[in-house]
Design a protein around this motif. Structure first.
Motif, PDB file in Angstrom:
ATOM      1  N   GLY A   1       0.798  -1.219   0.000  1.00  0.00           N
ATOM      2  CA  GLY A   1       0.000   0.000   0.000  1.00  0.00           C
ATOM      3  C   GLY A   1       0.827   1.263   0.000  1.00  0.00           C
ATOM      4  O   GLY A   1       0.291   2.355   0.154  1.00  0.00           O
ATOM      5  N   HIS A   2       2.143   1.125  -0.208  1.00  0.00           N
ATOM      6  CA  HIS A   2       2.988   2.299  -0.002  1.00  0.00           C
ATOM      7  C   HIS A   2       3.983   2.552  -1.121  1.00  0.00           C
ATOM      8  O   HIS A   2       4.728   3.537  -1.060  1.00  0.00           O
ATOM      9  N   ASN A   3       4.032   1.690  -2.142  1.00  0.00           N
ATOM     10  CA  ASN A   3       5.047   1.881  -3.171  1.00  0.00           C
ATOM     11  C   ASN A   3       4.510   1.437  -4.522  1.00  0.00           C
ATOM     12  O   ASN A   3       3.331   1.123  -4.656  1.00  0.00           O
ATOM     13  N   SER A   4       5.367   1.394  -5.538  1.00  0.00           N
ATOM     14  CA  SER A   4       4.935   1.145  -6.906  1.00  0.00           C
ATOM     15  C   SER A   4       4.723  -0.336  -7.199  1.00  0.00           C
ATOM     16  O   SER A   4       5.521  -1.184  -6.785  1.00  0.00           O
ATOM     17  N   ALA A   5       3.663  -0.635  -7.955  1.00  0.00           N
ATOM     18  CA  ALA A   5       3.390  -2.011  -8.375  1.00  0.00           C
ATOM     19  C   ALA A   5       4.505  -2.554  -9.252  1.00  0.00           C
ATOM     20  O   ALA A   5       4.704  -3.779  -9.338  1.00  0.00           O
ATOM     21  N   TYR A   6       5.253  -1.672  -9.911  1.00  0.00           N
ATOM     22  CA  TYR A   6       6.365  -2.127 -10.754  1.00  0.00           C
ATOM     23  C   TYR A   6       7.416  -2.871  -9.939  1.00  0.00           C
ATOM     24  O   TYR A   6       8.109  -3.752 -10.456  1.00  0.00           O
ATOM     25  N   ILE A   7       7.551  -2.534  -8.663  1.00  0.00           N
ATOM     26  CA  ILE A   7       8.516  -3.212  -7.807  1.00  0.00           C
ATOM     27  C   ILE A   7       8.109  -4.663  -7.616  1.00  0.00           C
ATOM     28  O   ILE A   7       8.936  -5.581  -7.697  1.00  0.00           O
ATOM     29  N   VAL A   8       6.819  -4.875  -7.379  1.00  0.00           N
ATOM     30  CA  VAL A   8       6.296  -6.232  -7.232  1.00  0.00           C
ATOM     31  C   VAL A   8       6.466  -6.997  -8.538  1.00  0.00           C
ATOM     32  O   VAL A   8       6.949  -8.138  -8.564  1.00  0.00           O
ATOM     33  N   ILE A   9       6.071  -6.372  -9.635  1.00  0.00           N
ATOM     34  CA  ILE A   9       6.111  -7.014 -10.956  1.00  0.00           C
ATOM     35  C   ILE A   9       7.536  -7.429 -11.329  1.00  0.00           C
ATOM     36  O   ILE A   9       7.774  -8.572 -11.739  1.00  0.00           O
ATOM     37  N   GLU A  10       8.478  -6.525 -11.166  1.00  0.00           N
ATOM     38  CA  GLU A  10       9.863  -6.859 -11.534  1.00  0.00           C
ATOM     39  C   GLU A  10      10.456  -7.929 -10.618  1.00  0.00           C
ATOM     40  O   GLU A  10      11.257  -8.759 -11.056  1.00  0.00           O
ATOM     41  N   SER A  11      10.059  -7.921  -9.346  1.00  0.00           N
ATOM     42  CA  SER A  11      10.546  -8.956  -8.428  1.00  0.00           C
ATOM     43  C   SER A  11      10.046 -10.324  -8.864  1.00  0.00           C
ATOM     44  O   SER A  11      10.808 -11.305  -8.902  1.00  0.00           O
ATOM     45  N   GLN A  12       8.758 -10.403  -9.203  1.00  0.00           N
ATOM     46  CA  GLN A  12       8.208 -11.684  -9.648  1.00  0.00           C
ATOM     47  C   GLN A  12       8.806 -12.140 -10.972  1.00  0.00           C
ATOM     48  O   GLN A  12       9.079 -13.328 -11.158  1.00  0.00           O
ATOM     49  N   ILE A  13       8.989 -11.206 -11.883  1.00  0.00           N
ATOM     50  CA  ILE A  13       9.580 -11.571 -13.177  1.00  0.00           C
ATOM     51  C   ILE A  13      10.980 -12.143 -12.983  1.00  0.00           C
ATOM     52  O   ILE A  13      11.374 -13.111 -13.648  1.00  0.00           O
ATOM     53  N   GLN A  14      11.748 -11.567 -12.064  1.00  0.00           N
ATOM     54  CA  GLN A  14      13.079 -12.087 -11.755  1.00  0.00           C
ATOM     55  C   GLN A  14      12.992 -13.542 -11.307  1.00  0.00           C
ATOM     56  O   GLN A  14      13.768 -14.400 -11.756  1.00  0.00           O
ATOM     57  N   TYR A  15      12.037 -13.840 -10.441  1.00  0.00           N
ATOM     58  CA  TYR A  15      11.852 -15.201  -9.924  1.00  0.00           C
ATOM     59  C   TYR A  15      11.443 -16.151 -11.052  1.00  0.00           C
ATOM     60  O   TYR A  15      11.974 -17.269 -11.174  1.00  0.00           O
ATOM     61  N   ILE A  16      10.513 -15.701 -11.889  1.00  0.00           N
ATOM     62  CA  ILE A  16      10.032 -16.537 -12.990  1.00  0.00           C
ATOM     63  C   ILE A  16      11.152 -16.826 -13.981  1.00  0.00           C
ATOM     64  O   ILE A  16      11.343 -17.976 -14.416  1.00  0.00           O
ATOM     65  N   MET A  17      11.903 -15.792 -14.349  1.00  0.00           N
ATOM     66  CA  MET A  17      12.974 -15.989 -15.319  1.00  0.00           C
ATOM     67  C   MET A  17      14.070 -16.905 -14.768  1.00  0.00           C
ATOM     68  O   MET A  17      14.645 -17.708 -15.505  1.00  0.00           O
ATOM     69  N   ASP A  18      14.350 -16.817 -13.476  1.00  0.00           N
ATOM     70  CA  ASP A  18      15.354 -17.696 -12.889  1.00  0.00           C
ATOM     71  C   ASP A  18      14.847 -19.136 -12.859  1.00  0.00           C
ATOM     72  O   ASP A  18      15.622 -20.079 -13.071  1.00  0.00           O
ATOM     73  N   THR A  19      13.543 -19.301 -12.622  1.00  0.00           N
ATOM     74  CA  THR A  19      12.948 -20.637 -12.668  1.00  0.00           C
ATOM     75  C   THR A  19      13.075 -21.234 -14.062  1.00  0.00           C
ATOM     76  O   THR A  19      13.493 -22.390 -14.233  1.00  0.00           O
ATOM     77  N   LEU A  20      12.717 -20.444 -15.075  1.00  0.00           N
ATOM     78  CA  LEU A  20      12.787 -20.931 -16.456  1.00  0.00           C
ATOM     79  C   LEU A  20      14.226 -21.256 -16.860  1.00  0.00           C
ATOM     80  O   LEU A  20      14.476 -22.228 -17.580  1.00  0.00           O
ATOM     81  N   LYS A  21      15.170 -20.456 -16.380  1.00  0.00           N
ATOM     82  CA  LYS A  21      16.585 -20.701 -16.684  1.00  0.00           C
ATOM     83  C   LYS A  21      17.022 -22.041 -16.087  1.00  0.00           C
ATOM     84  O   LYS A  21      17.707 -22.844 -16.754  1.00  0.00           O
ATOM     85  N   ASN A  22      16.614 -22.301 -14.862  1.00  0.00           N
ATOM     86  CA  ASN A  22      16.966 -23.564 -14.219  1.00  0.00           C
ATOM     87  C   ASN A  22      16.287 -24.745 -14.895  1.00  0.00           C
ATOM     88  O   ASN A  22      16.864 -25.832 -14.989  1.00  0.00           O
ATOM     89  N   MET A  23      15.074 -24.528 -15.382  1.00  0.00           N
ATOM     90  CA  MET A  23      14.380 -25.602 -16.092  1.00  0.00           C
ATOM     91  C   MET A  23      15.141 -25.984 -17.363  1.00  0.00           C
ATOM     92  O   MET A  23      15.266 -27.168 -17.694  1.00  0.00           O
ATOM     93  N   ARG A  24      15.661 -24.984 -18.061  1.00  0.00           N
ATOM     94  CA  ARG A  24      16.431 -25.264 -19.277  1.00  0.00           C
ATOM     95  C   ARG A  24      17.738 -25.981 -18.947  1.00  0.00           C
ATOM     96  O   ARG A  24      18.104 -26.964 -19.591  1.00  0.00           O
TER      97      ARG A  24
END
Length: 501
Positions: free
Chosen positions: A402-425
């Motif tokens: 409730g206190h900061n930008s949604a972009y912070i949440v979005i970029e944090s999740q994208i980092q996690y997703i991309m690292d997951t996909l990298k490990n899957m490969r």
């Protein structure tokens, strides 16, 4: 920045049916961000399914008068694609939508988007180790599914008796009818949330009478919104200057976020909000109506310099009541009040904890997300859900801040997703699923930490609390911890199956 060359696989060019490595649902901010990072990783075997004819998500849908962001523009952008040319401290809807479109075009995402392709249902096929996705344009398959539908785009239309039979104009604020002429009309606004405080000042001068139905008052702070000077814009052409402003704002907002975890701090901030009311509202009765009886932050904290002045005008009436029914052309309040109106505008919010897509995603055990959740959404780190293999949920449960930008949440999740996909490969993983006990333990800690936050103790009813009274929206810690939690894929939390096994 260098635009990424987008080479769309020939078999998928301009079509929906087919088989993809990754399928993204939604071309809003999170969908665009995920697509950009897929391209950066070298993955071009993906498609973005968008239900509408244009990208932009909530900033495409919400076109009501006065629509603008309540996060400073310098923070409201991707960290890797900052905009040095924002016109104001808090950008408006058209400017934000333009930014999202430019960013998507610059990074070569647009050719991967299939417009007018709403997803009707998605189900996990265990025998194929893939997702089957049914759309209005046909069926496609994907090894991984990323839901980027968000939670501020499906409007709540209240089940009011007589609304569907009402012969005047009526519409939800997020589906604004720009053909409706409000000049000289008697207009009822139902709801006083974030949208209403922006469009009420815009339509007030047009109307003959403006009746505002306020079930619960909001805490509204002054909004330090000003035009960006030419000198500032020139200075922001230097990346270090622009990033410096961004980091300063981020740190300041993080300090403010401490109050959400220690509500006593926010009670002190209420003095500013009360002074804001007193400065513009001189009528004692109206002032009492507009003053909340709960702790600031329990509901979303709003900002406006125009809302209170608009409510003080002679043609505006604030009724501190909900609405019981529509009887002919009369709005009947829960308190029995009756007002004849020509136009009804619903500012009744969005489906947040009961997102419609939950009914459209079926996991490995044949249950949909909605059936699994039973009214209380839950995920591991807000991103993966046990029983739903190879599935990611952007802006998922308990990642709301409730206190900061949604972009912070979005970029944090994208980092996690991309690292997951990298490990899957790297590890040739065909299927992963978060361990149910890991998800339970994580959420037990989240719920324990939320018990002392303002959302749980502030004394209000808000979209942070779901139908079962559980806080399934709020994130209990600072965003630095969020970034740390989502910085890399923690394979120990998952079961996974390698290809060929």
């Amino acid at each position: 920045m260098t635009a990424i060359e987008a080479v769309v696989p020939p078999h998928s060019r301009g079509t929906v049916p087919g088989t993809y490595d990754v399928l993204i649902i939604g071309a809003g901010i999170s969908g665009i961000g995920a697509a950009i990072k897929l391209l950066e990783s070298g993955n071009r075997d993906f498609v973005v399914l968008e239900k509408a004819s244009g990208l932009g998500g909530t900033w495409r849908d919400n076109t009501y008068p006065g629509c603008e962001c309540d996060v400073p523009s310098a923070l409201y952008s991707f960290s890797f694609a900052q905009n040095p040319s924002w016109s104001r401290t808090f950008a408006g809807q058209t400017e934000i939508l333009s930014y999202v479109r430019r960013t998507a075009e610059h990074y070569g995402v647009v050719p991967y988007i299939r417009f007018k392709a709403p997803v009707e249902h998605s189900r996990w096929l265990e025998e194929r180790c893939q997702w089957e996705v049914k759309t209005a344009q046909g069926v496609c398959y994907a090894n991984k599914l990323i839901s980027c539908v968000g939670y501020l785009h499906e409007p709540i239309i209240p089940e009011l008796s007589g609304l569907q039979e009402y012969t005047g104009e009526w519409f939800h604020s997020s589906r604004w009818n720009h053909e409706a002429d409000l000049t000289g009309k008697r207009v009822a606004v139902i709801g006083t949330g974030a949208s209403a405080i922006q469009f009420v000042p815009e339509i007030q001068p047009l109307t003959k009478e403006l009746i505002v139905y306020q079930r619960t008052p909001q805490w509204v702070l002054p909004k330090p919104n000003r035009t960006t000077a030419k000198l500032e814009k020139r200075m922001y052409q230097w990346p270090f200057a622009l990033n410096g402003v961004r980091q300063t704002l981020y740190s300041a907002f993080e300090l403010m976020g401490v109050g959400f975890r220690y509500p006593a701090i926010l009670k002190q901030a209420q003095r500013i909000a009360k002074a804001h009311i007193g400065y513009y509202i001189k009528d004692e009765n109206l002032r009492q109506k507009l003053t909340p009886d709960y702790t600031m932050g329990c509901k979303r904290v709003l900002m406006s310099n125009d809302y209170y002045p608009a409510l003080a005008k002679e043609n505006v009436e604030v009724l501190a009541t909900g609405v019981q029914e529509i009887r002919g052309n009369v709005v009947v309040g829960s308190d029995g009040s009756e007002r004849e109106v020509d136009v009804i505008i619903l500012a009744t919010g969005f489906h947040v904890t009961d997102v419609p897509i939950a009914k459209q995603v079926t996991g490995a055990d044949g249950q949909t997300l909605a059936e699994k959740w039973q009214g209380s959404p839950e995920a591991y780190k807000g991103t993966t859900v046990s029983g739903f293999p190879n599935f990611f949920l952007m802006l998922g449960p308990n990642l709301g801040i409730g206190h900061n930008s949604a972009y912070i949440v979005i970029e944090s999740q994208i980092q996690y997703i991309m690292d997951t996909l990298k490990n899957m490969r790297r590890k040739n993983i065909a299927r992963f699923d978060v361990r149910p006990e890991v998800q339970r333990r994580y959420n037990a800690v989240v719920q324990k930490e939320l018990q002392t936050t303002v959302w749980n103790t502030g004394g209000c009813s808000s979209y942070y609390l779901d139908a079962n009274g559980k806080n399934s929206v709020g994130f209990p810690w600072h965003t630095m911890k969020m970034r740390s939690l989502l910085s890399r894929w923690d394979k120990h939390a998952y079961t996974f199956q390698q290809r060929g096994n």
